[in-house]
Design an enzyme around this catalytic site. Sequence first.
Site, PDB file in Angstrom:
ATOM      1  N   SER A 187       0.858  -1.187   0.000  1.00  0.00           N
ATOM      2  CA  SER A 187       0.000   0.000   0.000  1.00  0.00           C
ATOM      3  C   SER A 187       0.889   1.230   0.000  1.00  0.00           C
ATOM      4  O   SER A 187       1.951   1.234   0.627  1.00  0.00           O
ATOM      5  CB  SER A 187      -0.893   0.014   1.244  1.00  0.00           C
ATOM      6  OG  SER A 187      -1.447   1.308   1.439  1.00  0.00           O
ATOM      7  N   TYR A 210      -1.956  -1.247  10.237  1.00  0.00           N
ATOM      8  CA  TYR A 210      -2.052  -1.596   8.822  1.00  0.00           C
ATOM      9  C   TYR A 210      -0.789  -1.157   8.071  1.00  0.00           C
ATOM     10  O   TYR A 210      -0.183  -1.945   7.327  1.00  0.00           O
ATOM     11  CB  TYR A 210      -3.301  -0.931   8.224  1.00  0.00           C
ATOM     12  CG  TYR A 210      -3.456  -1.048   6.731  1.00  0.00           C
ATOM     13  CD1 TYR A 210      -3.974  -2.206   6.163  1.00  0.00           C
ATOM     14  CD2 TYR A 210      -3.107   0.005   5.891  1.00  0.00           C
ATOM     15  CE1 TYR A 210      -4.135  -2.307   4.785  1.00  0.00           C
ATOM     16  CE2 TYR A 210      -3.263  -0.084   4.514  1.00  0.00           C
ATOM     17  CZ  TYR A 210      -3.775  -1.249   3.969  1.00  0.00           C
ATOM     18  OH  TYR A 210      -3.933  -1.346   2.612  1.00  0.00           O
TER      19      TYR A 210
HETATM   20  C1  4PL Z   1      -4.001   6.453   0.451  1.00  0.00           C
HETATM   21  O1  4PL Z   1      -4.217   1.004   1.304  1.00  0.00           O
HETATM   22  O2  4PL Z   1      -3.350   3.670   0.278  1.00  0.00           O
HETATM   23  C2  4PL Z   1      -6.737   4.769   2.249  1.00  0.00           C
HETATM   24  C3  4PL Z   1      -7.052   2.262   2.698  1.00  0.00           C
HETATM   25  N1  4PL Z   1      -5.957   5.719   1.686  1.00  0.00           N
HETATM   26  O3  4PL Z   1      -6.174   1.186   2.342  1.00  0.00           O
HETATM   27  C4  4PL Z   1      -5.127   1.700   1.671  1.00  0.00           C
HETATM   28  C5  4PL Z   1      -4.827   5.369   1.049  1.00  0.00           C
HETATM   29  C6  4PL Z   1      -6.390   3.453   2.178  1.00  0.00           C
HETATM   30  C7  4PL Z   1      -4.444   4.053   0.941  1.00  0.00           C
HETATM   31  C8  4PL Z   1      -5.269   3.104   1.551  1.00  0.00           C
END
Ligand code: 4PL
Length: 244
Positions: free
Chosen positions: A137, A150
Amino acid sequence: MAKTEQRVALVTGSAQGIGAAIAEELAADGMKVVVADVNAAGAQAVADRIDGVAKTLDVSDPERVAAVVGEIVDEFGRIDVLVNNAALVPLTPWADITFEEWRKVMSVNLDGIYLVTHAVTEVMGKAGYGRIVNIASNTFVAGTPDCAHYVATKGASIGLVRGLAGELGKLGITINAVAPGIIASEGVLSGPHAAGFDYVVPMQAINRRGVPADVAPAVAFLASEKAEWITGQTLVVDAGHTRN
Ligand code: 4PL
Protein backbone atom coordinates in the site's frame (compact mmCIF):
# COMPACT_ATOMS: atom_id res chain seq x y z
CA MET A 1 -0.68 -23.54 -23.99
CA ALA A 2 -2.12 -27.00 -23.42
CA LYS A 3 -4.25 -27.35 -20.31
CA THR A 4 -1.71 -29.46 -18.45
CA GLU A 5 0.87 -26.76 -19.07
CA GLN A 6 -1.44 -23.92 -18.00
CA ARG A 7 0.09 -21.74 -15.32
CA VAL A 8 -1.70 -21.95 -11.97
CA ALA A 9 -2.15 -18.82 -9.84
CA LEU A 10 -3.26 -18.56 -6.21
CA VAL A 11 -4.76 -15.18 -5.32
CA THR A 12 -5.66 -14.68 -1.66
CA GLY A 13 -8.55 -12.40 -0.71
CA SER A 14 -9.92 -12.53 -4.24
CA ALA A 15 -13.68 -12.69 -3.63
CA GLN A 16 -13.89 -8.92 -4.11
CA GLY A 17 -12.01 -5.71 -4.71
CA ILE A 18 -8.41 -5.62 -5.90
CA GLY A 19 -8.03 -9.39 -5.43
CA ALA A 20 -11.00 -10.17 -7.68
CA ALA A 21 -9.67 -7.83 -10.39
CA ILE A 22 -6.27 -9.56 -10.19
CA ALA A 23 -7.93 -12.99 -10.46
CA GLU A 24 -9.79 -11.80 -13.59
CA GLU A 25 -6.64 -10.33 -15.14
CA LEU A 26 -4.57 -13.49 -14.58
CA ALA A 27 -7.38 -15.62 -16.01
CA ALA A 28 -7.52 -13.34 -19.05
CA ASP A 29 -3.78 -13.97 -19.43
CA GLY A 30 -4.52 -17.69 -19.69
CA MET A 31 -3.87 -18.87 -16.16
CA LYS A 32 -5.94 -21.27 -14.06
CA VAL A 33 -6.77 -19.12 -11.02
CA VAL A 34 -7.47 -20.34 -7.51
CA VAL A 35 -9.80 -17.79 -5.92
CA ALA A 36 -9.13 -18.07 -2.18
CA ASP A 37 -11.08 -16.09 0.39
CA VAL A 38 -12.74 -16.32 3.82
CA ASN A 39 -15.95 -15.47 1.94
CA ALA A 40 -16.71 -18.87 0.36
CA ALA A 41 -19.76 -17.75 -1.67
CA GLY A 42 -17.94 -14.68 -2.98
CA ALA A 43 -14.93 -16.77 -3.98
CA GLN A 44 -17.20 -19.22 -5.82
CA ALA A 45 -18.92 -16.39 -7.71
CA VAL A 46 -15.60 -14.99 -8.92
CA ALA A 47 -14.29 -18.47 -9.79
CA ASP A 48 -17.45 -19.18 -11.82
CA ARG A 49 -16.91 -16.01 -13.87
CA ILE A 50 -13.33 -16.89 -14.81
CA ASP A 51 -13.43 -20.70 -15.04
CA GLY A 52 -11.32 -20.82 -11.89
CA VAL A 53 -11.42 -22.80 -8.67
CA ALA A 54 -12.73 -21.45 -5.35
CA LYS A 55 -11.12 -22.27 -2.01
CA THR A 56 -12.33 -21.15 1.40
CA LEU A 57 -9.25 -19.77 3.11
CA ASP A 58 -8.40 -17.76 6.20
CA VAL A 59 -4.73 -17.06 5.52
CA SER A 60 -4.02 -16.76 9.25
CA ASP A 61 -5.05 -20.40 9.83
CA PRO A 62 -1.96 -22.63 9.39
CA GLU A 63 -3.98 -25.83 8.95
CA ARG A 64 -6.23 -24.35 6.27
CA VAL A 65 -3.24 -22.91 4.43
CA ALA A 66 -1.52 -26.31 4.39
CA ALA A 67 -4.74 -28.03 3.29
CA VAL A 68 -5.50 -25.60 0.46
CA VAL A 69 -1.94 -25.63 -0.91
CA GLY A 70 -2.00 -29.44 -0.75
CA GLU A 71 -5.31 -29.55 -2.64
CA ILE A 72 -3.98 -27.28 -5.39
CA VAL A 73 -0.90 -29.45 -5.82
CA ASP A 74 -3.05 -32.59 -5.89
CA GLU A 75 -5.43 -31.09 -8.48
CA PHE A 76 -3.00 -29.27 -10.75
CA GLY A 77 0.49 -30.42 -9.80
CA ARG A 78 1.83 -26.89 -9.72
CA ILE A 79 1.56 -23.36 -8.34
CA ASP A 80 3.30 -20.86 -10.59
CA VAL A 81 1.99 -17.59 -9.21
CA LEU A 82 1.10 -16.40 -5.71
CA VAL A 83 -0.53 -13.04 -5.06
CA ASN A 84 -0.59 -12.18 -1.36
CA ASN A 85 -3.59 -9.86 -1.43
CA ALA A 86 -5.72 -10.84 1.59
CA ALA A 87 -5.67 -8.17 4.29
CA LEU A 88 -7.69 -6.38 6.91
CA VAL A 89 -7.91 -2.65 6.19
CA PRO A 90 -8.96 -1.01 9.45
CA LEU A 91 -9.12 2.71 10.22
CA THR A 92 -8.39 3.19 13.90
CA PRO A 93 -6.57 6.05 15.65
CA TRP A 94 -3.50 4.91 17.55
CA ALA A 95 -5.01 5.57 20.98
CA ASP A 96 -7.87 3.19 20.17
CA ILE A 97 -5.81 0.30 18.78
CA THR A 98 -6.07 -2.39 21.45
CA PHE A 99 -3.46 -5.13 21.61
CA GLU A 100 -6.18 -7.52 20.45
CA GLU A 101 -6.81 -5.47 17.29
CA TRP A 102 -3.06 -5.05 16.75
CA ARG A 103 -2.56 -8.83 16.97
CA LYS A 104 -5.51 -9.51 14.65
CA VAL A 105 -4.09 -7.23 11.94
CA MET A 106 -0.61 -8.76 12.33
CA SER A 107 -2.13 -12.24 12.16
CA VAL A 108 -4.02 -11.76 8.87
CA ASN A 109 -1.84 -9.20 7.09
CA LEU A 110 1.60 -10.49 8.10
CA ASP A 111 1.42 -14.03 9.49
CA GLY A 112 -0.88 -14.80 6.55
CA ILE A 113 1.85 -13.81 4.10
CA TYR A 114 4.36 -15.96 5.97
CA LEU A 115 2.10 -19.01 6.03
CA VAL A 116 1.00 -18.95 2.39
CA THR A 117 4.39 -17.92 1.03
CA HIS A 118 6.25 -20.53 3.08
CA ALA A 119 3.97 -23.32 1.83
CA VAL A 120 3.93 -22.14 -1.80
CA THR A 121 7.68 -21.52 -2.16
CA GLU A 122 8.26 -25.18 -1.30
CA VAL A 123 6.17 -26.11 -4.36
CA MET A 124 7.70 -23.42 -6.59
CA GLY A 125 11.23 -24.32 -5.49
CA LYS A 126 10.82 -27.92 -6.62
CA ALA A 127 9.57 -26.69 -10.00
CA GLY A 128 12.34 -24.10 -10.32
CA TYR A 129 9.86 -21.37 -11.27
CA GLY A 130 7.66 -18.91 -9.42
CA ARG A 131 6.22 -15.40 -9.35
CA ILE A 132 5.14 -13.87 -6.04
CA VAL A 133 3.49 -10.46 -5.74
CA ASN A 134 2.65 -8.92 -2.37
CA ILE A 135 -0.08 -6.31 -2.43
CA ALA A 136 1.33 -3.58 -0.19
CA SER A 137 0.00 0.00 0.00
CA ASN A 138 1.22 3.53 -0.65
CA THR A 139 0.25 4.27 2.95
CA PHE A 140 3.77 2.98 3.73
CA VAL A 141 5.15 5.81 1.57
CA ALA A 142 2.62 8.48 2.56
CA GLY A 143 2.50 7.70 6.28
CA THR A 144 -1.28 7.76 6.16
CA PRO A 145 -2.66 8.36 9.69
CA ASP A 146 -5.18 6.37 11.72
CA CYS A 147 -4.08 2.94 10.55
CA ALA A 148 -0.60 2.51 12.04
CA HIS A 149 -0.99 -1.26 12.45
CA TYR A 150 -2.05 -1.60 8.82
CA VAL A 151 0.83 0.61 7.62
CA ALA A 152 3.26 -1.43 9.73
CA THR A 153 2.14 -4.67 8.07
CA LYS A 154 2.41 -3.14 4.60
CA GLY A 155 5.94 -1.98 5.37
CA ALA A 156 6.72 -5.48 6.60
CA SER A 157 5.37 -6.99 3.38
CA ILE A 158 7.83 -4.78 1.47
CA GLY A 159 10.55 -5.79 3.93
CA LEU A 160 9.83 -9.44 3.22
CA VAL A 161 10.12 -8.86 -0.53
CA ARG A 162 13.54 -7.29 -0.03
CA GLY A 163 14.71 -9.82 2.52
CA LEU A 164 13.58 -12.91 0.64
CA ALA A 165 14.40 -12.08 -2.99
CA GLY A 166 18.00 -13.34 -2.77
CA GLU A 167 17.08 -16.76 -1.42
CA LEU A 168 14.20 -17.20 -3.85
CA GLY A 169 16.20 -16.01 -6.85
CA LYS A 170 18.37 -19.11 -6.60
CA LEU A 171 15.18 -21.18 -7.01
CA GLY A 172 13.91 -19.35 -10.08
CA ILE A 173 11.31 -17.43 -8.07
CA THR A 174 10.81 -13.66 -8.20
CA ILE A 175 9.08 -11.73 -5.42
CA ASN A 176 7.90 -8.14 -5.73
CA ALA A 177 5.42 -5.77 -4.15
CA VAL A 178 2.74 -3.62 -5.75
CA ALA A 179 1.74 -0.63 -3.61
CA PRO A 180 -1.63 0.81 -4.64
CA GLY A 181 -3.07 4.07 -3.40
CA ILE A 182 -6.66 4.38 -2.25
CA ILE A 183 -8.88 2.24 -4.49
CA ALA A 184 -12.66 2.23 -4.85
CA SER A 185 -13.03 -1.40 -3.83
CA GLU A 186 -16.03 -2.84 -2.04
CA GLY A 187 -14.04 -2.81 1.21
CA VAL A 188 -12.97 0.83 1.01
CA LEU A 189 -16.36 2.06 -0.26
CA SER A 190 -18.24 0.32 2.55
CA GLY A 191 -16.02 1.69 5.33
CA PRO A 192 -14.57 4.89 6.80
CA HIS A 193 -11.65 4.97 4.30
CA ALA A 194 -14.10 6.21 1.63
CA ALA A 195 -13.78 9.73 3.03
CA GLY A 196 -10.11 9.61 2.00
CA PHE A 197 -10.90 10.15 -1.69
CA ASP A 198 -11.71 13.84 -1.12
CA TYR A 199 -8.21 14.36 0.27
CA VAL A 200 -6.22 12.01 -1.96
CA VAL A 201 -7.71 12.45 -5.46
CA PRO A 202 -6.57 16.12 -5.76
CA MET A 203 -3.02 15.04 -4.79
CA GLN A 204 -2.89 12.43 -7.56
CA ALA A 205 -1.42 13.32 -10.97
CA ILE A 206 -4.55 11.75 -12.48
CA ASN A 207 -7.57 13.18 -10.67
CA ARG A 208 -10.15 10.43 -10.51
CA ARG A 209 -10.86 7.59 -8.11
CA GLY A 210 -8.72 4.52 -8.71
CA VAL A 211 -10.59 1.26 -9.27
CA PRO A 212 -9.38 -2.34 -8.86
CA ALA A 213 -8.86 -2.68 -12.63
CA ASP A 214 -6.25 0.12 -12.40
CA VAL A 215 -4.06 -2.09 -10.18
CA ALA A 216 -4.47 -5.53 -11.73
CA PRO A 217 -2.34 -5.03 -14.91
CA ALA A 218 0.75 -4.11 -12.88
CA VAL A 219 0.31 -7.27 -10.82
CA ALA A 220 -0.24 -9.37 -13.94
CA PHE A 221 2.99 -8.07 -15.48
CA LEU A 222 5.06 -8.94 -12.40
CA ALA A 223 3.29 -12.34 -12.33
CA SER A 224 4.20 -13.03 -15.95
CA GLU A 225 7.16 -14.86 -17.45
CA LYS A 226 8.23 -11.52 -18.97
CA ALA A 227 9.15 -10.09 -15.54
CA GLU A 228 12.01 -12.52 -15.00
CA TRP A 229 14.61 -9.77 -14.44
CA ILE A 230 12.61 -7.89 -11.80
CA THR A 231 12.76 -9.02 -8.17
CA GLY A 232 12.94 -7.47 -4.72
CA GLN A 233 11.17 -4.36 -6.01
CA THR A 234 8.13 -2.29 -5.06
CA LEU A 235 5.98 -0.75 -7.81
CA VAL A 236 3.78 2.11 -6.59
CA VAL A 237 0.48 2.17 -8.49
CA ASP A 238 -1.30 5.26 -7.16
CA ALA A 239 -1.80 7.71 -10.08
CA GLY A 240 1.19 9.67 -8.81
CA HIS A 241 -0.26 10.40 -5.35
CA THR A 242 3.16 9.71 -3.80
CA ARG A 243 5.84 10.97 -6.20
CA ASN A 244 8.25 13.21 -4.32
C1 4PL B 1 -4.00 6.45 0.45
O1 4PL B 1 -4.22 1.00 1.30
O2 4PL B 1 -3.35 3.67 0.28
C2 4PL B 1 -6.74 4.77 2.25
C3 4PL B 1 -7.05 2.26 2.70
N1 4PL B 1 -5.96 5.72 1.69
O3 4PL B 1 -6.17 1.19 2.34
C4 4PL B 1 -5.13 1.70 1.67
C5 4PL B 1 -4.83 5.37 1.05
C6 4PL B 1 -6.39 3.45 2.18
C7 4PL B 1 -4.44 4.05 0.94
C8 4PL B 1 -5.27 3.10 1.55
